[in-house]
Scaffold this active site. Structure first.
Site, PDB file in Angstrom:
ATOM      1  CG  ASP A  42      -2.001  -1.097   1.127  1.00 23.84           C
ATOM      2  OD1 ASP A  42      -1.939  -1.935   0.207  1.00 23.84           O
ATOM      3  OD2 ASP A  42      -2.882  -1.133   2.015  1.00 23.84           O
ATOM      4  CE  LYS A 140      -4.008  -4.346   1.167  1.00 28.24           C
ATOM      5  NZ  LYS A 140      -4.791  -3.290   1.860  1.00 28.24           N
ATOM      6  CB  CYS A 185      -2.241  -2.863   5.074  1.00 33.62           C
ATOM      7  SG  CYS A 185      -3.957  -2.280   4.917  1.00 33.62           S
TER       8      CYS A 185
HETATM    9  C1  VGL Z   1      -4.710   0.778   5.705  1.00 36.01           C
HETATM   10  C2  VGL Z   1      -6.243   1.735   7.116  1.00 36.01           C
HETATM   11  C3  VGL Z   1      -7.223   1.604   6.166  1.00 36.01           C
HETATM   12  C4  VGL Z   1      -3.305   0.340   5.478  1.00 36.01           C
HETATM   13  C5  VGL Z   1      -5.691   0.623   4.750  1.00 36.01           C
HETATM   14  O1  VGL Z   1      -2.866   0.275   4.313  1.00 36.01           O
HETATM   15  O2  VGL Z   1      -2.619   0.049   6.486  1.00 36.01           O
HETATM   16  N1  VGL Z   1      -5.001   1.323   6.882  1.00 36.01           N
HETATM   17  N2  VGL Z   1      -6.943   1.041   4.992  1.00 36.01           N
END
Ligand code: VGL
Ligand code: ZN
Length: 238
Positions: A42, A140, A185
């Site tokens: 991410d 995802k 994540c």
């Molecule tokens: C994430 C919060 C919401 C992450 C993704 O990538 O850690 N955190 N969505």
């Protein structure tokens, strides 16, 4: 001829220096082998400075990840990839604010600012990532009613992304995890990696956390308990 005692002493010294293959290579560093893969989690504009769910110093992971990625032939990247009006957005729940929690069918859900909406610039991978050899991008969190911090299994605990199957089919056994955010994540991915039987390393200085309501300390404790190895990028022989 070496006598038995001398042989034992020498073998012991080799172990002590970490010179046998597996855990550590030359100079005690962890070597990347054919069964190793880097998971880059991410590293998307929304999580970087100026983004809607900016992780503090999130951009600092990029040069570290670019550097270590040079040593990996096998790289998987992930993208958080939500629908508009996703269940994890505070804006989808009247009266709720970001960082509050609610109970959903599958358990507790932290509510977030709108982020990583499919196809938006915020959901794009950082243009500063330089990992052209990455072979797979897993998206995802694309089911509107289910979140997915983990790159393996959605938050309902059963819907798979297929990542474990991909890695196993490619005979990849040792996973090095980096990216954003450490306590969501990255941690959920590392925990699921252990559940799926992978040897799992989290590269601490290649990650940054959100840290809401003690989440960062809890994530490291959960990972330690699950046998995730906490390392620094300098521990890897690149
Ligand atoms: C994430 C919060 C919401 C992450 C993704 O990538 O850690 N955190 N969505
Ligand atoms: Zn998300």
């Amino acid at each position: 001829m070496l006598d038995r005692r001398e042989v034992f002493a020498r073998v012991g010294a080799i172990f002590a220096a970490g010179l046998l293959p597996g855990a550590a290579g030359a100079a005690g560093k962890i070597s990347i082998d054919d069964a190793s893969a880097l998971l880059v989690i991410d590293v998307q504009n929304c999580f970087l400075p100026g983004g809607s769910l900016a992780v503090r110093d999130g951009d600092q992971v990029i040069p570290v990840i670019n550097r270590i990625a040079k040593g990996f032939a096998n790289v998987v990247m992930t993208q958080d990839w939500h629908t508009a009006g996703h269940v994890s957005f505070a804006s989808s729940h009247g009266g709720k604010k970001p960082f509050e929690t609610i109970d959903l069918k599958y358990g507790k859900q932290v509510l977030w600012p709108d982020h990583c909406v499919q196809g938006t610039d915020g959901a794009a991978l950082s243009k500063d990532l330089s990992i052209p050899q990455a072979g797979l991008i897993i998206r995802k969190g694309h089911h509107k009613e289910v979140d997915s911090y983990s790159a393996f299994t959605e938050a309902d605990g059963k819907t798979t992304t297929g990542l474990a199957g991909y890695l196993k089919a490619r005979k990849l056994k040792r996973l090095f995890v980096a990216g954003l955010a450490t306590d969501f994540c990255v941690a959920w991915t590392a925990l699921d990696a252990r559940k799926a039987g992978f040897e799992t390393y989290v590269i601490e200085d290649a990650c940054r956390g959100i840290d809401t309501q003690g989440s960062l300390a809890k994530a490291w404790a959960d990972m330690a308990k699950a046998g995730v190895k906490r390392i620094q990028s300098a521990d890897i022989a690149v």
